[in-house]
Motif scaffolding. Structure first.
Motif, PDB file in Angstrom:
ATOM      1  N   ALA A 212      37.249  33.074  41.942  1.00  0.00           N
ATOM      2  CA  ALA A 212      38.230  33.721  42.815  1.00  0.00           C
ATOM      3  C   ALA A 212      39.610  33.091  42.726  1.00  0.00           C
ATOM      4  CB  ALA A 212      37.743  33.679  44.263  1.00  0.00           C
ATOM      5  N   ASP A 213      39.762  32.034  41.909  1.00  0.00           N
ATOM      6  CA  ASP A 213      41.022  31.284  41.823  1.00  0.00           C
ATOM      7  C   ASP A 213      41.477  30.879  43.216  1.00  0.00           C
ATOM      8  OD1 ASP A 213      43.147  30.001  40.661  1.00  0.00           O
ATOM      9  OD2 ASP A 213      44.380  31.808  40.445  1.00  0.00           O
ATOM     10  N   GLY A 214      40.497  30.474  44.027  1.00  0.00           N
ATOM     11  CA  GLY A 214      40.799  30.134  45.410  1.00  0.00           C
ATOM     12  C   GLY A 214      40.823  28.637  45.641  1.00  0.00           C
ATOM     13  N   CYS A 215      40.715  28.278  46.915  1.00  0.00           N
ATOM     14  CA  CYS A 215      40.642  26.875  47.326  1.00  0.00           C
ATOM     15  C   CYS A 215      39.371  26.695  48.138  1.00  0.00           C
ATOM     16  CB  CYS A 215      41.876  26.481  48.137  1.00  0.00           C
ATOM     17  SG  CYS A 215      42.289  27.603  49.509  1.00  0.00           S
ATOM     18  N   SER A 216      38.853  25.487  48.157  1.00  0.00           N
ATOM     19  CA  SER A 216      37.561  25.265  48.809  1.00  0.00           C
ATOM     20  C   SER A 216      37.414  23.804  49.174  1.00  0.00           C
ATOM     21  CB  SER A 216      36.428  25.704  47.874  1.00  0.00           C
ATOM     22  OG  SER A 216      35.158  25.532  48.466  1.00  0.00           O
ATOM     23  N   ILE A 217      36.623  23.551  50.216  1.00  0.00           N
ATOM     24  CA  ILE A 217      36.404  22.170  50.644  1.00  0.00           C
ATOM     25  C   ILE A 217      34.966  22.001  51.111  1.00  0.00           C
ATOM     26  CG2 ILE A 217      37.134  22.548  53.052  1.00  0.00           C
ATOM     27  CD1 ILE A 217      38.625  19.792  52.780  1.00  0.00           C
ATOM     28  N   ALA A 218      34.365  20.886  50.726  1.00  0.00           N
ATOM     29  CA  ALA A 218      33.017  20.522  51.163  1.00  0.00           C
ATOM     30  C   ALA A 218      33.125  19.498  52.277  1.00  0.00           C
ATOM     31  CB  ALA A 218      32.214  19.948  49.999  1.00  0.00           C
ATOM     32  N   LEU A 219      32.386  19.718  53.356  1.00  0.00           N
ATOM     33  CA  LEU A 219      32.458  18.860  54.539  1.00  0.00           C
ATOM     34  C   LEU A 219      31.067  18.349  54.888  1.00  0.00           C
ATOM     35  CD1 LEU A 219      34.752  21.213  56.638  1.00  0.00           C
ATOM     36  CD2 LEU A 219      35.459  19.093  55.520  1.00  0.00           C
ATOM     37  N   PRO A 220      30.892  17.024  55.021  1.00  0.00           N
ATOM     38  CA  PRO A 220      29.564  16.468  55.276  1.00  0.00           C
ATOM     39  C   PRO A 220      29.164  16.571  56.749  1.00  0.00           C
ATOM     40  CG  PRO A 220      31.153  14.695  55.150  1.00  0.00           C
ATOM     41  CD  PRO A 220      31.913  15.966  54.851  1.00  0.00           C
ATOM     42  N   PHE A 221      27.859  16.625  56.961  1.00  0.00           N
ATOM     43  CA  PHE A 221      27.307  16.504  58.312  1.00  0.00           C
ATOM     44  C   PHE A 221      25.883  15.989  58.166  1.00  0.00           C
ATOM     45  CE2 PHE A 221      26.110  20.720  56.905  1.00  0.00           C
ATOM     46  CZ  PHE A 221      24.827  20.922  57.399  1.00  0.00           C
ATOM     47  N   VAL A 222      25.284  15.595  59.273  1.00  0.00           N
ATOM     48  CA  VAL A 222      23.926  15.054  59.252  1.00  0.00           C
ATOM     49  C   VAL A 222      23.042  15.901  60.150  1.00  0.00           C
ATOM     50  CG1 VAL A 222      22.465  13.060  59.786  1.00  0.00           C
ATOM     51  CG2 VAL A 222      24.735  12.706  58.791  1.00  0.00           C
ATOM     52  N   ASP A 223      21.868  16.279  59.635  1.00  0.00           N
ATOM     53  CA  ASP A 223      20.893  17.009  60.440  1.00  0.00           C
ATOM     54  C   ASP A 223      19.502  16.488  60.104  1.00  0.00           C
ATOM     55  OD1 ASP A 223      20.172  19.320  62.241  1.00  0.00           O
ATOM     56  OD2 ASP A 223      19.055  19.897  60.435  1.00  0.00           O
ATOM     57  N   GLY A 224      18.769  16.107  61.121  1.00  0.00           N
ATOM     58  CA  GLY A 224      17.425  15.591  60.893  1.00  0.00           C
ATOM     59  C   GLY A 224      17.403  14.355  60.015  1.00  0.00           C
ATOM     60  N   GLY A 225      18.460  13.564  60.081  1.00  0.00           N
ATOM     61  CA  GLY A 225      18.539  12.359  59.277  1.00  0.00           C
ATOM     62  C   GLY A 225      18.985  12.593  57.846  1.00  0.00           C
ATOM     63  N   LEU A 226      19.183  13.851  57.452  1.00  0.00           N
ATOM     64  CA  LEU A 226      19.609  14.175  56.096  1.00  0.00           C
ATOM     65  C   LEU A 226      21.118  14.394  56.043  1.00  0.00           C
ATOM     66  CD1 LEU A 226      16.902  16.724  54.850  1.00  0.00           C
ATOM     67  CD2 LEU A 226      17.230  14.369  54.068  1.00  0.00           C
ATOM     68  N   VAL A 227      21.757  13.855  55.021  1.00  0.00           N
ATOM     69  CA  VAL A 227      23.178  14.103  54.796  1.00  0.00           C
ATOM     70  C   VAL A 227      23.311  15.432  54.066  1.00  0.00           C
ATOM     71  CG1 VAL A 227      25.264  13.288  53.647  1.00  0.00           C
ATOM     72  CG2 VAL A 227      23.703  11.647  54.703  1.00  0.00           C
ATOM     73  N   LEU A 228      23.967  16.381  54.708  1.00  0.00           N
ATOM     74  CA  LEU A 228      24.117  17.733  54.166  1.00  0.00           C
ATOM     75  C   LEU A 228      25.597  18.088  54.077  1.00  0.00           C
ATOM     76  CD1 LEU A 228      21.263  19.429  56.250  1.00  0.00           C
ATOM     77  CD2 LEU A 228      21.109  18.488  53.932  1.00  0.00           C
ATOM     78  N   SER A 229      25.903  19.326  53.663  1.00  0.00           N
ATOM     79  CA  SER A 229      27.295  19.686  53.442  1.00  0.00           C
ATOM     80  C   SER A 229      27.517  21.169  53.677  1.00  0.00           C
ATOM     81  CB  SER A 229      27.704  19.325  52.008  1.00  0.00           C
ATOM     82  OG  SER A 229      29.047  19.651  51.745  1.00  0.00           O
ATOM     83  N   ALA A 230      28.588  21.479  54.384  1.00  0.00           N
ATOM     84  CA  ALA A 230      29.032  22.857  54.580  1.00  0.00           C
ATOM     85  C   ALA A 230      30.323  23.068  53.794  1.00  0.00           C
ATOM     86  CB  ALA A 230      29.273  23.145  56.060  1.00  0.00           C
ATOM     87  N   MET A 231      30.531  24.296  53.347  1.00  0.00           N
ATOM     88  CA  MET A 231      31.679  24.578  52.495  1.00  0.00           C
ATOM     89  C   MET A 231      32.514  25.727  53.048  1.00  0.00           C
ATOM     90  SD  MET A 231      31.653  25.382  48.386  1.00  0.00           S
ATOM     91  CE  MET A 231      30.477  26.747  48.554  1.00  0.00           C
ATOM     92  N   LEU A 232      33.817  25.558  52.981  1.00  0.00           N
ATOM     93  CA  LEU A 232      34.767  26.612  53.289  1.00  0.00           C
ATOM     94  C   LEU A 232      35.425  27.062  51.992  1.00  0.00           C
ATOM     95  CD1 LEU A 232      36.628  25.058  56.382  1.00  0.00           C
ATOM     96  CD2 LEU A 232      34.566  26.473  56.367  1.00  0.00           C
TER      97      LEU A 232
END
Length: 426
Positions: free
Chosen positions: A381-401
């Protein structure tokens, strides 16, 4: 932006650089394969401008960037014998001028051609959060350098998730800016169409600062501001690890509780998107740059990378041009459909796979494609994006915009707004 908002300063730069270098030297097994070359602080001028907010920041540089006096290997054995770079890449020169302290050249997938971060020539750095697992790629060493406290910021590239995947796998923020915002000059390309240069760090603010300096922009931080979100119902959620699905739903509930407007719906633009195979660009364009090595030094290349480059022979020049045309049209319809909203989805559908599993080529290829699937949308898409960390159930996970082309400031403002909401989920 006051320098005291960050864990670095011009005054503490030398001692912090020495401490990081000493850690590398004293515990080599723990830090194996993170750097292709670590820089000794004794060989550097560490007198940066104390007034600049980046001055004194410890910054690692992906091995595909030209750094004056160093060989640019791009993680490839076939480039080891090249002459040292005569000057810094423009993005690196901007960081140096701002007072950055370079800790070294970081390891990566050969020619940046993998989303999992393995390298048979320089070794594979171990994931800093999930022991024994893939670090994510292609900016593998960069992510681990920050996650292990050897650098404040890692500079890397992103062709289909190469900043955001390792950020997600190591609990970091990874920012892929709009391609045109940072000069690609002085960096070994993988795909001229899809490559972007950007940073990883522990905070959105640090990534914003590094990006602005890399791009030669004024250092003017945006204020946190919430955007509307679209969660696509027809992209990014199949073949997903249950823990990631569970964590993402918790993110949605947390953001809604914080006042976010989140719409779940199908995206009409996904239908034309499915007609644009990303490998058309990466295979053909990488071959255009590295054809001599592909033909004459195949035995010295990562066989998996060589095989992916070889797929260029499967398509004609007409097919490649058609993919370029479809991509150009998609950039427009994607921006029109999103409007002032941002996409919200998991950064990857999988957790970091165990390195032992990746010894099998079929497993590697399958998981590599899955890791790249979600983040590649922003590159097409020739766009911009960012990955943001969070923790759930002791696991390090990531959400993306993901935002459309040129919406970098909106994306960063929204990321700053939701960053503390995600941190409160721990």
């Amino acid at each position: 932006m006051a320098s005291q908002n960050f864990p670095w300063s011009a005054q503490t730069a030398r001692q912090r650089a020495v401490d990081a270098f000493d850690r590398l030297q004293s515990r080599p097994a723990e830090h194996a394969a993170i750097y292709t070359k670590a820089f000794d602080p004794a060989d550097q001028d560490l007198h940066g401008d104390p007034a600049h907010p980046l001055s004194g920041a410890l910054i690692s540089v992906k091995a595909l960037f030209d750094v004056k006096g160093e060989v640019t290997t791009a993680g490839a054995d076939v480039l080891r014998a090249c002459e040292p770079a005569q000057e810094d890449a423009p993005a690196i020169a901007n960081l140096r001028a701002a007072g950055a302290v370079f800790t070294g050249l970081t390891n990566m997938s050969e020619f940046a051609y993998s989303g999992l971060g393995l390298n048979p020539h320089f070794g594979t750095p171990e994931n800093a959060v999930f022991p024994g697992c893939a670090p994510g790629g292609s900016t593998s060493g960069g992510a681990v350098s920050v996650a292990r406290g050897l650098a404040d910021i890692a500079i890397g590239s992103d062709t289909g998730g190469s900043l955001r995947i390792p950020a997600a796998f190591n609990g970091l923020v990874g920012f892929k800016p709009t391609q045109a915002s940072v000069s690609l000059q002085g960096g070994c390309p993988l795909s001229d169409t899809l490559d972007s240069f950007g940073p990883m760090s522990r905070s959105v603010a640090a990534c914003e600062l590094a990006w602005q300096v890399m791009a030669g922009r004024d250092v003017l931080p945006v204020k946190p501001r919430l955007s509307r979100f679209i969660v696509p119902e027809n992209f990014g959620f199949n073949e997903m690890d249950p823990a990631i699905r569970k964590g993402f739903e918790r993110v949605v509930r947390s953001l809604q509780s914080g006042g976010a407007d989140i719409e779940r719906r199908k995206l009409a633009c996904i239908e034309p998107y499915d007609q644009i195979p990303p490998w058309h660009f990466t295979s053909v364009e990488s071959r255009a740059h590295y054809e001599n090595f592909f033909v004459n030094q195949a035995s010295h290349m990562d066989p998996r990378v060589h095989a992916r480059m070889g797929r260029a022979d499967e398509i004609s020049a007409v097919t490649y041009r058609q993919s370029l045309n479809r991509r150009k049209a998609f950039v427009k319809v994607f921006a029109e459909e999103l409007g002032d909203a941002l996409l919200l989805l998991p950064t990857t559908p999988i957790l970091p796979p165990a390195l032992a599993r990746l010894e099998d080529d079929a497993v590697f290829n399958s998981l590599n494609l899955l890791a790249l699937r979600n983040p590649s949308l922003a590159n097409i898409a020739d766009g911009c994006s960012i990955a943001l960390p969070f923790v759930d159930g002791g696991l390090v996970l990531s959400a993306m915009l993901i935002g459309p082309n040129g919406h970098d400031h909106q994306l960063l403002a929204c990321a700053k707004h939701i960053e503390p909401l995600l941190a409160d989920m721990t």
